[in-house]
Design a protein around this motif. Structure first.
Motif, PDB file in Angstrom:
ATOM      1  N   VAL A 198       0.838  -1.202   0.000  1.00  0.00           N
ATOM      2  CA  VAL A 198       0.000   0.000   0.000  1.00  0.00           C
ATOM      3  C   VAL A 198       0.872   1.250   0.000  1.00  0.00           C
ATOM      4  CG1 VAL A 198      -1.644   1.368   1.345  1.00  0.00           C
ATOM      5  CG2 VAL A 198      -1.992  -1.094   1.084  1.00  0.00           C
ATOM      6  N   GLY A 199       1.918   1.240   0.805  1.00  0.00           N
ATOM      7  CA  GLY A 199       2.773   2.420   0.912  1.00  0.00           C
ATOM      8  C   GLY A 199       3.389   2.837  -0.406  1.00  0.00           C
ATOM      9  N   ARG A 200       3.707   1.862  -1.240  1.00  0.00           N
ATOM     10  CA  ARG A 200       4.309   2.174  -2.533  1.00  0.00           C
ATOM     11  C   ARG A 200       3.269   2.507  -3.594  1.00  0.00           C
ATOM     12  NH1 ARG A 200       8.505  -2.960  -2.458  1.00  0.00           N
ATOM     13  NH2 ARG A 200       9.863  -2.153  -0.792  1.00  0.00           N
ATOM     14  N   SER A 201       2.007   2.190  -3.323  1.00  0.00           N
ATOM     15  CA  SER A 201       0.963   2.424  -4.330  1.00  0.00           C
ATOM     16  C   SER A 201       0.318   3.802  -4.209  1.00  0.00           C
ATOM     17  CB  SER A 201      -0.128   1.354  -4.227  1.00  0.00           C
ATOM     18  OG  SER A 201      -0.843   1.467  -2.998  1.00  0.00           O
ATOM     19  N   VAL A 202       0.485   4.476  -3.062  1.00  0.00           N
ATOM     20  CA  VAL A 202      -0.113   5.797  -2.860  1.00  0.00           C
ATOM     21  C   VAL A 202       0.670   6.829  -3.677  1.00  0.00           C
ATOM     22  CG1 VAL A 202      -0.563   7.625  -1.173  1.00  0.00           C
ATOM     23  CG2 VAL A 202      -0.954   5.231  -0.558  1.00  0.00           C
ATOM     24  N   ARG A 203      -0.053   7.624  -4.445  1.00  0.00           N
ATOM     25  CA  ARG A 203       0.604   8.646  -5.252  1.00  0.00           C
ATOM     26  C   ARG A 203       0.907   9.888  -4.412  1.00  0.00           C
ATOM     27  NH1 ARG A 203      -3.470   8.575 -10.290  1.00  0.00           N
ATOM     28  NH2 ARG A 203      -4.921   8.253  -8.562  1.00  0.00           N
ATOM     29  N   LEU A 204       2.095  10.440  -4.625  1.00  0.00           N
ATOM     30  CA  LEU A 204       2.548  11.629  -3.911  1.00  0.00           C
ATOM     31  C   LEU A 204       2.683  12.776  -4.903  1.00  0.00           C
ATOM     32  CD1 LEU A 204       5.352  10.037  -1.684  1.00  0.00           C
ATOM     33  CD2 LEU A 204       2.908  10.295  -1.171  1.00  0.00           C
ATOM     34  N   LEU A 205       1.954  13.854  -4.663  1.00  0.00           N
ATOM     35  CA  LEU A 205       1.971  15.013  -5.542  1.00  0.00           C
ATOM     36  C   LEU A 205       2.754  16.147  -4.902  1.00  0.00           C
ATOM     37  CD1 LEU A 205      -1.797  15.189  -6.620  1.00  0.00           C
ATOM     38  CD2 LEU A 205       0.024  13.710  -7.516  1.00  0.00           C
ATOM     39  N   TYR A 206       3.349  16.983  -5.739  1.00  0.00           N
ATOM     40  CA  TYR A 206       3.936  18.226  -5.250  1.00  0.00           C
ATOM     41  C   TYR A 206       3.046  19.376  -5.698  1.00  0.00           C
ATOM     42  CZ  TYR A 206       6.488  22.460  -4.767  1.00  0.00           C
ATOM     43  OH  TYR A 206       6.797  23.745  -4.421  1.00  0.00           O
ATOM     44  N   GLY A 207       2.883  20.378  -4.842  1.00  0.00           N
ATOM     45  CA  GLY A 207       2.117  21.560  -5.194  1.00  0.00           C
ATOM     46  C   GLY A 207       2.765  22.812  -4.652  1.00  0.00           C
ATOM     47  N   GLY A 208       2.740  23.878  -5.404  1.00  0.00           N
ATOM     48  CA  GLY A 208       3.302  25.142  -4.962  1.00  0.00           C
ATOM     49  C   GLY A 208       4.064  25.806  -6.080  1.00  0.00           C
ATOM     50  N   SER A 209       3.396  26.712  -6.801  1.00  0.00           N
ATOM     51  CA  SER A 209       4.012  27.453  -7.914  1.00  0.00           C
ATOM     52  C   SER A 209       4.529  26.532  -9.019  1.00  0.00           C
ATOM     53  CB  SER A 209       5.144  28.355  -7.394  1.00  0.00           C
ATOM     54  OG  SER A 209       4.631  29.346  -6.521  1.00  0.00           O
ATOM     55  N   VAL A 210       3.760  25.471  -9.313  1.00  0.00           N
ATOM     56  CA  VAL A 210       4.096  24.599 -10.443  1.00  0.00           C
ATOM     57  C   VAL A 210       3.599  25.258 -11.728  1.00  0.00           C
ATOM     58  CG1 VAL A 210       3.784  22.330 -11.490  1.00  0.00           C
ATOM     59  CG2 VAL A 210       3.902  22.541  -9.002  1.00  0.00           C
ATOM     60  N   LYS A 211       4.455  25.290 -12.722  1.00  0.00           N
ATOM     61  CA  LYS A 211       4.076  25.848 -14.025  1.00  0.00           C
ATOM     62  C   LYS A 211       4.811  25.085 -15.110  1.00  0.00           C
ATOM     63  CE  LYS A 211       7.187  29.712 -12.904  1.00  0.00           C
ATOM     64  NZ  LYS A 211       7.328  29.344 -11.482  1.00  0.00           N
ATOM     65  N   GLY A 212       4.442  25.363 -16.351  1.00  0.00           N
ATOM     66  CA  GLY A 212       5.031  24.635 -17.459  1.00  0.00           C
ATOM     67  C   GLY A 212       6.536  24.716 -17.489  1.00  0.00           C
ATOM     68  N   GLU A 213       7.085  25.852 -17.064  1.00  0.00           N
ATOM     69  CA  GLU A 213       8.528  26.069 -17.148  1.00  0.00           C
ATOM     70  C   GLU A 213       9.318  25.220 -16.160  1.00  0.00           C
ATOM     71  OE1 GLU A 213       6.375  29.589 -18.717  1.00  0.00           O
ATOM     72  OE2 GLU A 213       6.247  28.363 -16.903  1.00  0.00           O
ATOM     73  N   ASN A 214       8.734  24.890 -15.002  1.00  0.00           N
ATOM     74  CA  ASN A 214       9.497  24.119 -14.011  1.00  0.00           C
ATOM     75  C   ASN A 214       8.958  22.715 -13.792  1.00  0.00           C
ATOM     76  OD1 ASN A 214       7.193  24.480 -12.451  1.00  0.00           O
ATOM     77  ND2 ASN A 214       8.137  25.880 -10.987  1.00  0.00           N
ATOM     78  N   ALA A 215       7.873  22.355 -14.493  1.00  0.00           N
ATOM     79  CA  ALA A 215       7.229  21.068 -14.246  1.00  0.00           C
ATOM     80  C   ALA A 215       8.156  19.887 -14.532  1.00  0.00           C
ATOM     81  CB  ALA A 215       5.955  20.949 -15.080  1.00  0.00           C
ATOM     82  N   GLY A 216       8.876  19.923 -15.630  1.00  0.00           N
ATOM     83  CA  GLY A 216       9.739  18.801 -15.982  1.00  0.00           C
ATOM     84  C   GLY A 216      10.773  18.516 -14.922  1.00  0.00           C
ATOM     85  N   GLU A 217      11.381  19.559 -14.379  1.00  0.00           N
ATOM     86  CA  GLU A 217      12.387  19.385 -13.332  1.00  0.00           C
ATOM     87  C   GLU A 217      11.758  18.795 -12.075  1.00  0.00           C
ATOM     88  OE1 GLU A 217      15.888  22.035 -11.165  1.00  0.00           O
ATOM     89  OE2 GLU A 217      14.016  23.022 -11.756  1.00  0.00           O
ATOM     90  N   ILE A 218      10.565  19.259 -11.725  1.00  0.00           N
ATOM     91  CA  ILE A 218       9.887  18.748 -10.528  1.00  0.00           C
ATOM     92  C   ILE A 218       9.504  17.285 -10.705  1.00  0.00           C
ATOM     93  CG2 ILE A 218       7.769  18.948  -9.156  1.00  0.00           C
ATOM     94  CD1 ILE A 218       7.961  22.011  -9.642  1.00  0.00           C
ATOM     95  N   PHE A 219       9.004  16.923 -11.881  1.00  0.00           N
ATOM     96  CA  PHE A 219       8.539  15.557 -12.099  1.00  0.00           C
ATOM     97  C   PHE A 219       9.680  14.547 -12.196  1.00  0.00           C
ATOM     98  CE2 PHE A 219       4.668  17.644 -14.256  1.00  0.00           C
ATOM     99  CZ  PHE A 219       4.053  17.820 -13.027  1.00  0.00           C
ATOM    100  N   ALA A 220      10.908  15.033 -12.332  1.00  0.00           N
ATOM    101  CA  ALA A 220      12.063  14.136 -12.372  1.00  0.00           C
ATOM    102  C   ALA A 220      12.544  13.760 -10.975  1.00  0.00           C
ATOM    103  CB  ALA A 220      13.199  14.794 -13.143  1.00  0.00           C
TER     104      ALA A 220
END
Length: 249
Positions: A198-220
């Motif tokens: 279960v612990g590995r199946s829960v999705r973890l999101l980041y939020g806070g000033s996410v935009k197209g310009e920085n999304a790729g770096e955050i998602f890595a």
């Protein structure tokens, strides 16, 4: 494999004219590799669900009451959200915790009700600037995670969103190392509490000033499975690049 998730929180923004943004987003991502969710104001949930139809965009709510019905003027139950077409609900957002004095125990009660109604719960956690500067971020996040997430949560009904309060709408973004530290910590805590499956199946999101310009770096970053996006989710033009970055991450 955890399916990546891009969730948009419209907050107190949008009237019926904004429904065209949902339609445009569906056209831009007709077969999205990532799950896409829009959480509009309660007044728009039913028409938003009709606009989204059976397409790739899901609809969610921004809050719910912890009881199924009763004398709670102005409140909305989880069952009412589901009846209106929502399939998820955001709970414990920092704005609710601050402006409405919601405690983590209140968030947990709401999450129990939402999960019982069949909704996916997106539970928000985050530290203030003062707490970050005091270097006790992980203590704050650990306490919120423990108290806000109900027993019996699974990878199907629980998503956890880390939103540092000082980064929301400020244009400031934590460093990749700071984000990774918190997400790795949350993953370890969930695995310890619920077991590795279960612990590995829960999705973890980041939020806070996410935009197209920085999304790729955050998602890595390690254990970042997507984003909870505020202002940039209000238009298809701003949200679409974030979805695209997530699909290719």
């Amino acid at each position: 494999m955890r399916r990546k998730l891009a969730a948009g929180n419209w907050k107190m923004n949008g009237t019926t004219d904004a429904l065209q943004e949902i339609a445009a987003l569906g056209r831009a991502h007709p077969e999205a590799a990532a799950e896409v969710l829009i959480c509009p104001p309660a007044t728009l949930i039913a028409p938003a669900a009709r606009t989204a139809g059976d397409g790739p965009i899901g609809i969610g709510g921004q809050d719910c009451h912890d009881e199924a019905e009763g004398a709670h003027t102005g409140d909305i139950s989880a069952g009412m959200l589901a009846d209106a077409g929502a399939r998820a609900v955001i709970l414990g957002h920092s704005e609710r915790r601050a402006a409405h004095h919601e405690r983590s125990e209140d968030v947990r009660a709401k999450a129990r009700a939402a999960q019982a109604a069949g909704l996916m719960t997106i539970i928000c956690l985050g530290e203030s600037q003062l707490q970050r500067e005091a270097t006790n971020t992980l203590d704050i996040i650990g306490a919120q995670l423990s108290l806000s997430v109900p027993d019996g949560s699974t990878g199907e009904n629980l998503v956890v969103a880390y939103e540092p309060i000082w980064a929301i709408g400020s244009g400031m973004t934590p460093t990749p190392d700071q984000i990774g530290e918190v997400h790795d910590f949350m993953r370890a805590r969930l695995e310890r509490r619920f077991g590795a499956g279960v612990g590995r199946s829960v999705r973890l999101l980041y939020g806070g000033s996410v935009k197209g310009e920085n999304a790729g770096e955050i998602f890595a970053i390690s254990n970042v499975d997507g984003a909870l996006v505020g202002g940039a989710s209000l238009t298809a033009g701003a949200f679409s690049p974030i979805i695209s970055a997530l699909e290719t991450a």
